[in-house]
Scaffold this active site. Structure first.
Site, PDB file in Angstrom:
ATOM      1  N   LYS A 102       0.821  -1.229   0.000  1.00 17.76           N
ATOM      2  CA  LYS A 102       0.000   0.000   0.000  1.00 17.76           C
ATOM      3  C   LYS A 102       0.842   1.261   0.000  1.00 17.76           C
ATOM      4  O   LYS A 102       0.427   2.284  -0.574  1.00 17.76           O
ATOM      5  CB  LYS A 102      -0.990   0.029   1.177  1.00 17.76           C
ATOM      6  CG  LYS A 102      -0.422  -0.235   2.553  1.00 17.76           C
ATOM      7  CD  LYS A 102      -0.478  -1.695   2.877  1.00 17.76           C
ATOM      8  CE  LYS A 102       0.459  -2.078   3.984  1.00 17.76           C
ATOM      9  NZ  LYS A 102      -0.154  -2.834   5.022  1.00 17.76           N
ATOM     10  N   GLU A 126      -5.638  -6.400  -3.798  1.00 17.07           N
ATOM     11  CA  GLU A 126      -6.671  -6.554  -2.773  1.00 17.07           C
ATOM     12  C   GLU A 126      -6.083  -6.576  -1.366  1.00 17.07           C
ATOM     13  O   GLU A 126      -6.688  -6.073  -0.409  1.00 17.07           O
ATOM     14  CB  GLU A 126      -7.471  -7.840  -3.041  1.00 17.07           C
ATOM     15  CG  GLU A 126      -8.627  -8.062  -2.102  1.00 17.07           C
ATOM     16  CD  GLU A 126      -9.612  -6.887  -2.078  1.00 17.07           C
ATOM     17  OE1 GLU A 126      -9.564  -6.145  -1.084  1.00 17.07           O
ATOM     18  OE2 GLU A 126     -10.393  -6.709  -3.018  1.00 17.07           O
ATOM     19  N   LYS A 202      -3.802   3.565   2.902  1.00 15.72           N
ATOM     20  CA  LYS A 202      -5.031   2.825   2.564  1.00 15.72           C
ATOM     21  C   LYS A 202      -6.175   3.806   2.262  1.00 15.72           C
ATOM     22  O   LYS A 202      -6.980   3.580   1.350  1.00 15.72           O
ATOM     23  CB  LYS A 202      -5.394   1.894   3.718  1.00 15.72           C
ATOM     24  CG  LYS A 202      -4.369   0.752   3.866  1.00 15.72           C
ATOM     25  CD  LYS A 202      -4.482   0.082   5.214  1.00 15.72           C
ATOM     26  CE  LYS A 202      -3.528  -1.093   5.333  1.00 15.72           C
ATOM     27  NZ  LYS A 202      -3.375  -1.588   6.698  1.00 15.72           N
ATOM     28  N   GLY A 304      -1.841  -9.757   9.361  1.00 16.53           N
ATOM     29  CA  GLY A 304      -1.383 -11.109   9.701  1.00 16.53           C
ATOM     30  C   GLY A 304      -1.111 -11.897   8.435  1.00 16.53           C
ATOM     31  O   GLY A 304      -1.701 -11.642   7.380  1.00 16.53           O
TER      32      GLY A 304
END
Ligand SMILES: NC(=O)C1=CN([C@@H]2O[C@H](COP(=O)(O)OP(=O)(O)OC[C@H]3O[C@@H](n4cnc5c(N)ncnc54)[C@H](O)[C@@H]3O)[C@@H](O)[C@H]2O)C=CC1
Ligand SMILES: N[C@@H](CC=O)C(=O)O
Ligand code: NA
EC number: 1.1.1.3
Length: 435
Positions: A102, A126, A202, A304
Site C-alpha cells: 500500500k 486486494e 489505505k 497477519g
C-alpha cells in the site's frame, strides 16, 4: 495446459504463507484457474536463512532473472524501491502483478496502473487495504455504478490491536506494540502503523477508487496514536467511549473552502454502542455510504500472514484466470473526477476537550466566553474534583464535548482555552465520530 510460472519477490510474514498455499493447494488452484501454477522463484535477501516448507532450489537473490522468467509476479517485499522498479519491469514485459504494497500504491498509483494498462496486463492489490477483507474489488468494481459519498473505517490492524489491548486488558502501549509485531501485524517499520501513515496510504487508495480521482498519501491529513495515553483510554472507557484510529474519506458538498474531497486519519472517540467500537484485535471494518446502495459494512482480519495471503491468492487466481481465458479486464483510467482535496481546517468535526482548571468561581464563564467568541458551542460539560496542588489550590477536571464545528474554529478555541489564566493545562483533545 502449460503451467503458469509465478515469481514471488520477498518472503517474510505474508510471503511465507502465500508460498506454502501455492504449493499445498496446487490441485484446487489449478481447477479454479484452468491451468496449474508453478512457483518458479522466491526472491529473498538472505539465502542462508531457514525457510521451512519452501523448496530451497527456488530461492534466489536475482530478482531481474526471476521476473524475466515469470508469467505472474507477486510483490511482497514492501517499501518503494526496489519494489517500484521491479513491478514496472514485470508489467512492461507483459506479466501480471499482484502486490500488497500500500505504501507504494498510495505514492505511485496512477503511474503503476498506467504501466499495467500500456502492457494490457493487471496490477491487482486486494491485500493492500484491510488485509483479508474484500474491499478493493467492491469499491472499484461492484460499486462502480453507484456514487460513494463516505467511507469510514478501521484499516490498520496493529493500532487497533494496541488500542484494544490498552482498553480491554490495561496493557501499556509498548507491550501491545511489541506483541503486535510478534504476531506479524506490524509493518517492517512500525512507526508507519503507529503514526497513521499505513492507514493514510489505505485511505488514499480507497479515496482514489471511490471518488474516481487521484488521491495520494500526501493528500491525507494524518495523526497517529503516539499521543494516546493509558489515561485517555481509561477516561474514554469511563465515559462510555472507545478510542479507535479511523480513516475517513468523504465527498464534502459544502465547506468554508467550497466543495471537495477529504481524506483523513486520526484517533477518535466512538460510543461503545457504535458498530466500529466492537472491532477487536487486529480486525478491520469499513463502512461505506453510497447514494443508491445506502450503507454497507465490510469486516474481517486486517493484518497477519494467513489472512493477507488469502487476499493475495484471490488476486493470483484472478490474474491467472485472465491469462488462461485471454483479455485483460476493464480498468477505469484515467481518473475522470476532480480531486480537489480540502484542508483539514475546512472539515466539520466534534471534539472532546479535557482541561485541568483551577476550581474557583468564574471558570465556567471564562471557558464559555471563549466558545461563544469563536462561534463554537458546547454540547456537554462535566466537572470532576481534582487534586490540591503545592500552592494549596484546588484543581478540577473539566471535560467539554463540543457540537459540530469547523476544525479551524475548534482549533482556535482550544488554543485560546490554553491561554486562560484559570486553565492549568489542556490535558487532551480528541475528535468524536459517529452518533
Ligand atoms: N503483515 C501484514 O499483516 C500485511 C502486510 N502487507 C504488506 O505486505 C508486504 C509484505 O509484508 P510482510 O510480509 O509483513 O513484511 P516482512 O517484512 O515480514 O517481509 C518482507 C520480506 O521481504 C524481504 N525483502 C525486502 N526487500 C527485499 C529485496 N530488495 N530483495 C529481496 N527480499 C527483500 C525482507 O527481507 C522480508 O523477508 C508489505 O508491503 C506490507 O505492507 C499488507 C497487508 C497485511
Ligand atoms: N501493518 C498493517 C498490515 C496490514 O495492512 C496493519 O497493521 O494493518
Ligand atoms: Na483487502
Amino acid at each position: 495446459m502449460k503451467p503458469l510460472r509465478v515469481a514471488m519477490l520477498g518472503c517474510g510474514v505474508v510471503g511465507t504463507e502465500v508460498a506454502a498455499r501455492i504449493v499445498d493447494r496446487s490441485e484446487a488452484l489449478a481447477e479454479r484457474i484452468g491451468a496449474p501454477l508453478e512457483l518458479s522463484a522466491v526472491v529473498v535477501r538472505d539465502l542462508a536463512k531457514a525457510r521451512p516448507g519452501i523448496d530451497e532450489s527456488l530461492l534466489t537473490t536475482d530478482a531481474e532473472t526471476a521476473i524475466a522468467d515469470a508469467d505472474i509476479v507477486i510483490e511482497l517485499m514492501g517499501g518503494i524501491e526496489p519494489a517500484k522498479t521491479l513491478i514496472t519491469a514485470a508489467l512492461d514485459q507483459g506479466s501480471s502483478v499482484v502486490t500488497a504494497n500500500k505504501a507504494l500504491l498510495a505514492a505511485h498509483y496512477g503511474e503503476l496502473m498506467s504501466a499495467a494498462d500500456r502492457a494490457s496486463v493487471r496490477l491487482e492489490h486486494e491485500a493492500a487495504v484491510a488485509g483479508a477483507i474484500p474491499i478493493i474489488r467492491p469499491v472499484g468494481d461492484s460499486l462502480a455504478g453507484d456514487r460513494i459519498d463516505r467511507i469510514m473505517g478501521i484499516v490498520n490492524g496493529t493500532t487497533n490491536y494496541i488500542l484494544d489491548q490498552m482498553d480491554s486488558e490495561g496493557w501499556d502501549f509498548d507491550r501491545a506494540l511489541s506483541t503486535a509485531q510478534e504476531l506479524g501485524y506490524a509493518e517492517a517499520d512500525p512507526t508507519a502503523d503507529v503514526g497513521g501513515h499505513d492507514a493514510a496510504a489505505k485511505a488514499a487508495i480507497l479515496s482514489s477508487l471511490a471518488f474516481h480521482a487521484p488521491v495520494s498519501s500526501d493528500d491525507v491529513h494524518v495523526e497517529g496514536i503516539e499521543g494516546i495515553s493509558a489515561e485517555m483510554v481509561a477516561t474514554a472507557k469511563d465515559q462510555g467511549f472507545v478510542i479507535k484510529l479511523l480513516a475517513v474519506c468523504e465527498r464534502v458538498a459544502e465547506s468554508p473552502a467550497g466543495p471537495g474531497l477529504s481524506a483523513r486519519v486520526y484517533p477518535a472517540l466512538l460510543r461503545r454502542s457504535h458498530p466500529l467500537a466492537s472491532v477487536r484485535g487486529a480486525f478491520n471494518a469499513v463502512f461505506i455510504e453510497a447514494e443508491a446502495a445506502g450503507e454497507l459494512m465490510f469486516y474481517g482480519q486486517g493484518a497477519g500472514g494467513a489472512p493477507t495471503a488469502s487476499a493475495v491468492l484471490g488476486d493470483v487466481v484472478s490474474v491467472a484466470r485472465r491469462r488462461v481465458l485471454g483479455g485483460r479486464g476493464q480498468y477505469e483510467r484515467p481518473f475522470h473526477e476532480d480531486s480537489r482535496i480540502l484542508p483539514i481546517s475546512a472539515i466539520t468535526t466534534r471534539y472532546h476537550i479535557t482541561l485541568d482548571v483551577v476550581d474557583r468561581p468564574g471558570v465556567l464563564a471564562a471557558v464559555s466566553e471563549v466558545f461563544a467568541d469563536e462561534g463554537a458551542s458546547i454540547e456537554l460539560m462535566r466537572q470532576t474534583v481534582g487534586e490540591v496542588d503545592e500552592d494549596e489550590m484546588q484543581h478540577a477536571k473539566l471535560v467539554l464535548a463540543t457540537h459540530s464545528n469547523t476544525e479551524a474554529a475548534l482549533a482556535r478555541t482550544v488554543e485560546r482555552l490554553g491561554d486562560l489564566d484559570v486553565v492549568r493545562a489542556v490535558s487532551s483533545v480528541i475528535r468524536v465520530e459517529g452518533q
